[in-house]
Structures are given as C-alpha cells and as structure tokens.
Design an enzyme around this catalytic site. Structure first.
Site, PDB file in Angstrom:
ATOM      1  N   ARG A   1      -3.742 -10.200   4.918  1.00 51.65           N
ATOM      2  CA  ARG A   1      -4.202 -10.261   3.523  1.00 51.65           C
ATOM      3  C   ARG A   1      -3.080  -9.703   2.653  1.00 51.65           C
ATOM      4  O   ARG A   1      -2.759  -8.525   2.731  1.00 51.65           O
ATOM      5  CB  ARG A   1      -5.475  -9.418   3.386  1.00 51.65           C
ATOM      6  CG  ARG A   1      -6.074  -9.405   1.982  1.00 51.65           C
ATOM      7  CD  ARG A   1      -7.298  -8.502   1.940  1.00 51.65           C
ATOM      8  NE  ARG A   1      -7.884  -8.510   0.611  1.00 51.65           N
ATOM      9  CZ  ARG A   1      -7.467  -7.754  -0.396  1.00 51.65           C
ATOM     10  NH1 ARG A   1      -6.462  -6.922  -0.227  1.00 51.65           N
ATOM     11  NH2 ARG A   1      -8.058  -7.833  -1.575  1.00 51.65           N
TER      12      ARG A   1
ATOM     13  N   LYS B   1       0.815  -1.229   0.000  1.00 50.67           N
ATOM     14  CA  LYS B   1       0.000   0.000   0.000  1.00 50.67           C
ATOM     15  C   LYS B   1       0.844   1.272   0.000  1.00 50.67           C
ATOM     16  O   LYS B   1       2.026   1.262   0.336  1.00 50.67           O
ATOM     17  CB  LYS B   1      -0.986  -0.040   1.171  1.00 50.67           C
ATOM     18  CG  LYS B   1      -2.113  -1.034   0.850  1.00 50.67           C
ATOM     19  CD  LYS B   1      -3.308  -0.921   1.706  1.00 50.67           C
ATOM     20  CE  LYS B   1      -4.395  -1.877   1.173  1.00 50.67           C
ATOM     21  NZ  LYS B   1      -5.346  -2.268   2.193  1.00 50.67           N
TER      22      LYS B   1
HETATM   23  N1  HH2 Z   1      -7.488  -3.869   0.947  1.00 51.15           N
HETATM   24  C1  HH2 Z   1      -7.862  -3.911  -0.343  1.00 51.15           C
HETATM   25  C2  HH2 Z   1      -8.994  -4.640  -0.734  1.00 51.15           C
HETATM   26  N2  HH2 Z   1      -9.709  -5.359   0.170  1.00 51.15           N
HETATM   27  N3  HH2 Z   1     -10.037  -6.085   2.388  1.00 51.15           N
HETATM   28  C3  HH2 Z   1      -9.675  -6.082   3.682  1.00 51.15           C
HETATM   29  N4  HH2 Z   1     -10.370  -6.794   4.568  1.00 51.15           N
HETATM   30  N5  HH2 Z   1      -8.590  -5.359   4.109  1.00 51.15           N
HETATM   31  C4  HH2 Z   1      -7.831  -4.605   3.259  1.00 51.15           C
HETATM   32  O1  HH2 Z   1      -6.878  -3.932   3.720  1.00 51.15           O
HETATM   33  C5  HH2 Z   1      -8.196  -4.600   1.872  1.00 51.15           C
HETATM   34  C6  HH2 Z   1      -9.336  -5.353   1.471  1.00 51.15           C
HETATM   35  C7  HH2 Z   1      -7.062  -3.160  -1.364  1.00 51.15           C
HETATM   36  O2  HH2 Z   1      -6.022  -3.959  -1.885  1.00 51.15           O
HETATM   37  P1  HH2 Z   1      -6.067  -4.695  -3.314  1.00 51.15           P
HETATM   38  O3  HH2 Z   1      -7.168  -5.709  -3.343  1.00 51.15           O
HETATM   39  O4  HH2 Z   1      -4.736  -5.251  -3.635  1.00 51.15           O
HETATM   40  O5  HH2 Z   1      -6.321  -3.528  -4.333  1.00 51.15           O
HETATM   41  P2  HH2 Z   1      -7.584  -3.133  -5.206  1.00 51.15           P
HETATM   42  O6  HH2 Z   1      -8.681  -2.762  -4.258  1.00 51.15           O
HETATM   43  O7  HH2 Z   1      -7.107  -1.984  -6.039  1.00 51.15           O
HETATM   44  O8  HH2 Z   1      -7.990  -4.326  -6.036  1.00 51.15           O
END
Ligand code: HH2
Length: 289
Positions: free
Chosen positions: A247, A213
């Site tokens: 995660r 992040k």
């Molecule tokens: N962060 C993201 C998405 N879902 N869910 C939980 N529970 N906690 C988190 O910190 C979290 C989440 C964002 O990360 P990512 O899925 O890699 O990115 P994007 O939303 O751009 O797909």
C-alpha cells in the site's frame, strides 16, 4: 515456480489532515484526477480513505467520512479501471462504500472497531484486510511495548483470522497486515519487516504499508517528502520476504521496482530450469531415455 507479482494498492486520502498528503485530494475532482494518474502509473487497486489514522488524529463523524469518500468511490467504480477498496473501520461507511462499488474493505482495527463490521463484510462477500494496531490512533504511540513484537502481532492476526472466519467471512477473502507505524517503535517496525515470513506462514496474503512512514524518517533522518528511497527499500525487502500487496503513495517508482524484481526472479528461474535439464540429460538415467 515463481510467485505472482505483488499487487500495488495506490492510496487516495480524501482527508484534510493525512500525515503526508492531507488536504491535497479533498476535492473529489482532484482525487479522481490523482486516481487516474495512479492507475496510469501501475496501481492494481485504489484504497480510498476519509479519516486520517496518523498518531493523535481526531475521530471523524460518520456523516463527514461518508461525504468525503462516497462520491469519489462512486465515480471511480463507474469508470471501472481497477478495483476500489475502502479504508475505514466504520461498518456504515463500509456498507455504503460497497453499495457505491467498492470491492474490498481495509480495516485498520481488524473488525474490532465496530461490532457490525464483520457482518457487513460477510454479507457482501468482499475481501477484507485485517490490520494489527495497538490501541487507537489517539493512543497508539504512547510507549508501545511488546513481549516479542513478531510473536505478539502474529498471535493477534491469527486470532483476528479466527474471528473473521467465525463471523462467516470466507477464508479465501482474508488478507493480513502487521500495521507498520500503528503502536510501534522504530525497532518494532524494523523487526516486523525483517521477520515478515513468520506472518506469511499464517497462510493469508500479507499486505504491507510502509509508505513515507515516520520509522523511515527516523532511520534516515529525513522529513516526510524525502522518504521515497526508504519506502522503496522497505517494499523490496517485504516482497522478498513474502508480501503479496504493498500500500503506497508513490505508485510509479514502486511499479518500476516490482517490474525489475520480476525480471530478476525470471532470470533465476530460467537458469535453474536449464541447469536441471542439463543435469537430467547428463545422468545415466537421462542418457538411457
Ligand atoms: N496505513 C495507513 C492507513 N491505512 N491500511 C493498511 N492496511 N495498512 C497500513 O499500513 C495503513 C492503512 C496510514 O497511512 P496514510 O493513509 O497515508 O495516512 P493517514 O492515515 O494519515 O491518512
């Protein structure tokens, strides 16, 4: 007593625009191959999402989100290697994902994004991750402000737990997440990690998602592809302060980190047990017995 080893939730983003891996796994065959690799690397469960939540990301229509995630979830669940989680805030996506074999719902809106979500989760009796977010992905990074970020997030999560339980979700099926990067400045994210114990005291397993992040990028002054070391530092810090699940995108190094951490914990535990046995044997009461 040592704690159980924290679980690793491997990320599968079936999206064209996720912040670190957008477009990599949009093809279901590629997503499945990636999932196999994450399981081989040590993932305990896989979190499948079809809508990016990066700051400013456009909302995805329900049909598009379903078309992205359901074929992947169905095939992953049929293989049955590890449990599958659905990362969505739409009740219909959660419902169809559960029908396709998902056994956990990861809702970044803590059941507030869709009025039907709590009922879907309660009816299916699956675990749910309740995450803190300020605003929506479209608005969350517009000057986020808190009175006291740790206390405010804690109060939000306590209320989210109450709401979930009132809606009939079993208390043992609720996990909480401070939502790193969701409506937070660098300092807010660091404070939440530093005081994670305060959230663990709410009595629910704590999930943490620092992976790649931007607050890591800001601290280290590195782009997204160079954030592994920063992510590992956050994971190590978080598990030391009570996180039960992490995660992450990079499962293999995180698995190694947890295995090493576990070995260190066990050495400490064995030494404490030996010392207390020696202490008991040396004490007058111990010698008499
Ligand atoms: N962060 C993201 C998405 N879902 N869910 C939980 N529970 N906690 C988190 O910190 C979290 C989440 C964002 O990360 P990512 O899925 O890699 O990115 P994007 O939303 O751009 O797909």
């Amino acid at each position: 007593m040592s704690r159980p080893l924290p679980r690793i939730m491997g990320i599968i983003n079936v999206t064209p625009d996720s912040f670190s891996d957008g477009g990599f796994f949009l093809d279901p065959d590629v997503a499945l191959r990636h999932a196999e690799q994450l399981v081989a690397d040590g993932a305990d469960l896989l979190d499948v999402g079809g809508e990016s939540t990066r700051p400013g990301a456009p909302a995805v229509p329900v049909e598009d989100e379903l078309a992205r995630v359901i074929p992947v979830i169905r095939r992953l669940a049929a293989r049955g290697r590890v449990p599958v989680s659905i990362d969505t805030s739409k009740a219909e996506v959660a419902r169809q994902a559960i029908d396709a074999g998902a056994s956990l719902v990861n809702d970044i809106t803590a059941l507030q994004g869709d009025p039907q979500m709590a009922a879907v989760v309660a009816r299916a009796n699956v675990p749910v991750v309740l995450m803190h977010m300020r605003g929506t992905p479209q608005t969350m990074q517009r000057r986020p402000r808190y009175r006291d970020v740790v206390q405010d997030v804690r109060a939000f999560l306590r209320e989210a737990i109450r709401r979930a339980e009132r809606a009939g979700i079993s208390p043992g099926r609720i996990l909480i997440d401070p939502g790193l990067g969701f409506g937070k400045t660098v300092e807010h994210n660091l404070a939440l990690l530093h005081h994670l114990d305060a959230l663990a005291k709410l009595g629910k397993p704590v999930v943490i998602g620092p992976s790649r992040k931007s607050f890591i990028g800001r601290v280290l002054n590195v782009e997204v592809e160079e954030r592994l070391a920063g992510t590992l530092a956050c994971v190590a810090y978080a598990i030391q302060h009570g996180a039960s699940m992490v995660r992450v995108h990079d499962v293999k190094p995180v698995k190694q980190l947890l295995t090493m951490w576990d070995a260190l914990e066990h050495v400490g535990q064995a030494r404490r047990q030996r010392r207390s046995r020696r202490h008991r044997a040396a004490s007058p009461a111990g010698r008499a017995s």
